[in-house]
Design a protein around this motif. Structure first.
Motif, PDB file in Angstrom:
ATOM      1  N   VAL A  24       0.842  -1.258  -0.002  1.00 37.09           N
ATOM      2  CA  VAL A  24       0.099   0.097  -0.063  1.00 37.09           C
ATOM      3  C   VAL A  24       0.868   1.479   0.101  1.00 37.09           C
ATOM      4  N   ILE A  25       1.786   1.372   0.685  1.00 35.80           N
ATOM      5  CA  ILE A  25       2.661   2.421   0.812  1.00 35.80           C
ATOM      6  C   ILE A  25       3.750   2.553  -0.389  1.00 35.80           C
ATOM      7  N   LEU A  26       4.001   1.515  -1.246  1.00 37.25           N
ATOM      8  CA  LEU A  26       4.727   1.552  -2.521  1.00 37.25           C
ATOM      9  C   LEU A  26       3.590   2.314  -3.479  1.00 37.25           C
ATOM     10  N   TRP A  27       2.297   1.866  -3.512  1.00 37.76           N
ATOM     11  CA  TRP A  27       1.389   2.343  -4.460  1.00 37.76           C
ATOM     12  C   TRP A  27       1.105   3.885  -4.006  1.00 37.76           C
ATOM     13  N   MET A  28       1.070   4.085  -2.823  1.00 34.62           N
ATOM     14  CA  MET A  28       0.705   5.659  -2.385  1.00 34.62           C
ATOM     15  C   MET A  28       2.269   6.514  -2.843  1.00 34.62           C
ATOM     16  N   GLN A  29       3.110   5.716  -2.656  1.00 31.50           N
ATOM     17  CA  GLN A  29       4.329   6.894  -3.127  1.00 31.50           C
ATOM     18  C   GLN A  29       4.474   6.869  -4.683  1.00 31.50           C
ATOM     19  N   SER A  30       3.942   5.812  -5.262  1.00 28.71           N
ATOM     20  CA  SER A  30       4.138   5.636  -6.740  1.00 28.71           C
ATOM     21  C   SER A  30       3.061   6.621  -7.320  1.00 28.71           C
ATOM     22  N   LYS A  31       2.009   6.988  -6.709  1.00 29.61           N
ATOM     23  CA  LYS A  31       1.099   7.967  -7.262  1.00 29.61           C
ATOM     24  C   LYS A  31       1.520   9.191  -6.626  1.00 29.61           C
ATOM     25  N   GLU A  32       2.673   9.399  -5.689  1.00 25.08           N
ATOM     26  CA  GLU A  32       2.976  10.780  -5.071  1.00 25.08           C
ATOM     27  C   GLU A  32       2.018  11.374  -4.113  1.00 25.08           C
ATOM     28  N   PHE A  33       1.290  10.287  -3.484  1.00 28.77           N
ATOM     29  CA  PHE A  33       0.099  10.656  -2.576  1.00 28.77           C
ATOM     30  C   PHE A  33       1.085  11.074  -0.993  1.00 28.77           C
ATOM     31  N   VAL A  34       2.156  10.339  -0.836  1.00 32.34           N
ATOM     32  CA  VAL A  34       3.127  10.385   0.428  1.00 32.34           C
ATOM     33  C   VAL A  34       4.626  10.513  -0.234  1.00 32.34           C
ATOM     34  N   ASN A  55       1.328  14.764  -4.860  1.00 31.17           N
ATOM     35  CA  ASN A  55       0.084  14.577  -5.333  1.00 31.17           C
ATOM     36  C   ASN A  55      -1.017  14.279  -4.373  1.00 31.17           C
ATOM     37  N   HIS A  56      -0.876  14.893  -3.156  1.00 30.91           N
ATOM     38  CA  HIS A  56      -1.677  14.573  -2.127  1.00 30.91           C
ATOM     39  C   HIS A  56      -3.027  15.041  -2.207  1.00 30.91           C
ATOM     40  N   VAL A  57      -3.118  16.282  -2.901  1.00 27.59           N
ATOM     41  CA  VAL A  57      -4.330  16.714  -3.016  1.00 27.59           C
ATOM     42  C   VAL A  57      -5.402  15.993  -3.718  1.00 27.59           C
ATOM     43  N   ALA A  58      -4.652  15.204  -4.658  1.00 30.17           N
ATOM     44  CA  ALA A  58      -5.794  14.344  -5.412  1.00 30.17           C
ATOM     45  C   ALA A  58      -6.495  13.124  -4.556  1.00 30.17           C
ATOM     46  N   ALA A  59      -5.827  12.944  -3.412  1.00 32.21           N
ATOM     47  CA  ALA A  59      -6.342  11.772  -2.532  1.00 32.21           C
ATOM     48  C   ALA A  59      -7.393  12.663  -1.678  1.00 32.21           C
ATOM     49  N   GLY A  61      -9.182  15.706  -2.521  1.00 29.47           N
ATOM     50  CA  GLY A  61     -10.092  16.515  -3.558  1.00 29.47           C
ATOM     51  C   GLY A  61      -9.956  17.985  -3.564  1.00 29.47           C
ATOM     52  N   TYR A  62      -9.265  18.609  -2.599  1.00 24.38           N
ATOM     53  CA  TYR A  62      -9.064  19.779  -2.594  1.00 24.38           C
ATOM     54  C   TYR A  62      -7.766  20.407  -1.760  1.00 24.38           C
ATOM     55  N   ASP A  63      -7.371  21.574  -2.024  1.00 29.81           N
ATOM     56  CA  ASP A  63      -6.017  21.887  -1.147  1.00 29.81           C
ATOM     57  C   ASP A  63      -6.354  22.374   0.108  1.00 29.81           C
ATOM     58  N   GLU A  64      -5.932  22.156   1.119  1.00 26.47           N
ATOM     59  CA  GLU A  64      -6.153  22.636   2.587  1.00 26.47           C
ATOM     60  C   GLU A  64      -4.773  23.100   3.090  1.00 26.47           C
ATOM     61  N   ASN A  65      -3.767  22.755   2.129  1.00 29.64           N
ATOM     62  CA  ASN A  65      -2.394  23.319   2.887  1.00 29.64           C
ATOM     63  C   ASN A  65      -2.025  22.567   3.902  1.00 29.64           C
ATOM     64  N   ILE A  66      -2.262  21.298   4.400  1.00 28.20           N
ATOM     65  CA  ILE A  66      -1.826  20.611   5.446  1.00 28.20           C
ATOM     66  C   ILE A  66      -0.389  20.474   5.639  1.00 28.20           C
ATOM     67  N   LEU A  67       0.444  20.868   4.805  1.00 30.05           N
ATOM     68  CA  LEU A  67       1.749  20.654   4.983  1.00 30.05           C
ATOM     69  C   LEU A  67       2.340  21.996   5.868  1.00 30.05           C
ATOM     70  N   LYS A  68       1.264  22.738   6.033  1.00 33.06           N
ATOM     71  CA  LYS A  68       1.708  23.737   7.281  1.00 33.06           C
ATOM     72  C   LYS A  68       1.639  23.551   8.472  1.00 33.06           C
ATOM     73  N   TRP A  69       1.097  22.261   8.811  1.00 35.63           N
ATOM     74  CA  TRP A  69       1.011  21.307  10.084  1.00 35.63           C
ATOM     75  C   TRP A  69       2.324  20.546  10.246  1.00 35.63           C
ATOM     76  N   LYS A  70       2.944  20.615  11.466  1.00 34.52           N
ATOM     77  CA  LYS A  70       4.021  19.797  11.824  1.00 34.52           C
ATOM     78  C   LYS A  70       3.486  18.324  11.692  1.00 34.52           C
ATOM     79  N   PHE A 182     -10.105   7.562  -4.002  1.00 39.29           N
ATOM     80  CA  PHE A 182      -8.844   6.944  -3.306  1.00 39.29           C
ATOM     81  C   PHE A 182      -8.991   5.779  -2.294  1.00 39.29           C
ATOM     82  N   LEU A 183     -10.130   5.942  -1.675  1.00 38.21           N
ATOM     83  CA  LEU A 183     -10.352   4.586  -0.836  1.00 38.21           C
ATOM     84  C   LEU A 183     -10.794   3.554  -1.574  1.00 38.21           C
ATOM     85  N   GLU A 184     -11.759   3.628  -2.783  1.00 43.90           N
ATOM     86  CA  GLU A 184     -11.839   2.617  -3.490  1.00 43.90           C
ATOM     87  C   GLU A 184     -10.615   1.940  -4.112  1.00 43.90           C
TER      88      GLU A 184
END
Length: 201
Positions: A24-34, A55-59, A61-70, A182-184
């Motif tokens: 699962v992690i390799l799949w998420m990395q290949s899609k650049e979700f993580v 590419n985490h926004v694709a998971a 659906g919209y950009d919430e700028n979560i990278l601002k959080w530690k 993403f969940l499917e």
């Protein structure tokens, strides 16, 4: 600030959870979700997680700028756990596999949260936690139903989706949501039905 989380578990335990997690992690990395490297981005002093990728926004659906959080990473667990046990209360529906009645029938939120429960009602609640620990440690974990007096394995009880008995869990810290696609796709990669838990601490 309080931290929100979304935990995805398998419905029940799976064979070779470590291998499935790696897949699962390799799949998420290949899609650049993580990202590919583990970093300090989750709530843990002993573990590290995977920060959101390009590419985490694709998971979500919209950009919430979560990278601002530690705390914004994905935490992995591939060992037996009662996921979200810290959120378990007497308001959690827990139905006996024999008679179908709720273990906490008759306990109201007002009584529970204002310490007005009887000693017997509190014991019904308190006695569950040692069994959670037993289940996690591969010991015999059972409960006696207060209604039909049947002894059943704790993981045979029908508990609402806020609690999950599993050996596979992904926790997305402070991700606002996860898309249906993403969940499917994740379910397809895992090859098993999944359960979604939302919460905050």
């Amino acid at each position: 600030m309080s931290d929100n989380y979304i935990t995805i578990t398998t419905v029940g335990e799976i064979v070779k959870p470590v291998e499935v997690m790696e897949k699962v992690i390799l799949w998420m990395q290949s899609k650049e979700f993580v990202e590919s490297e583990l970093t300090d981005c989750i709530i843990s002093s002993k573990r590290k997680g995977y920060k959101p990728g390009k590419n985490h926004v694709a998971a979500i659906g919209y950009d919430e700028n979560i990278l601002k959080w530690k705390v914004c990473g994905v935490e992995t667990k591939a060992e037996r756990e009662v996921f979200n046990a810290c959120a378990f209360t007497a308001m959690t529906k827990m139905e006996c596999p024999n008679c179908g009645r709720n273990r906490f029938e008759g306990i109201t939120p007002l009584d529970f949260f204002t310490d007005n429960c009887t000693k017997e009602q509190l014991e019904l609640y308190d006695n569950v936690f040692p069994e959670f620990d037993k289940w996690t440690n591969y010991e015999n974990a059972t409960l006696t139903c207060p209604h039909c007096v049947t002894i059943s394995k704790i993981d045979d009880y029908k508990i609402d989706s806020s609690i999950s008995f599993s050996n596979f869990g992904l926790t997305f810290w402070n991700w606002p949501d996860l898309t249906v696609d993403f969940l499917e796709n994740m379910k397809h990669v895992i090859g098993r039905e999944i359960n979604r838990i939302n919460g905050h601490i």
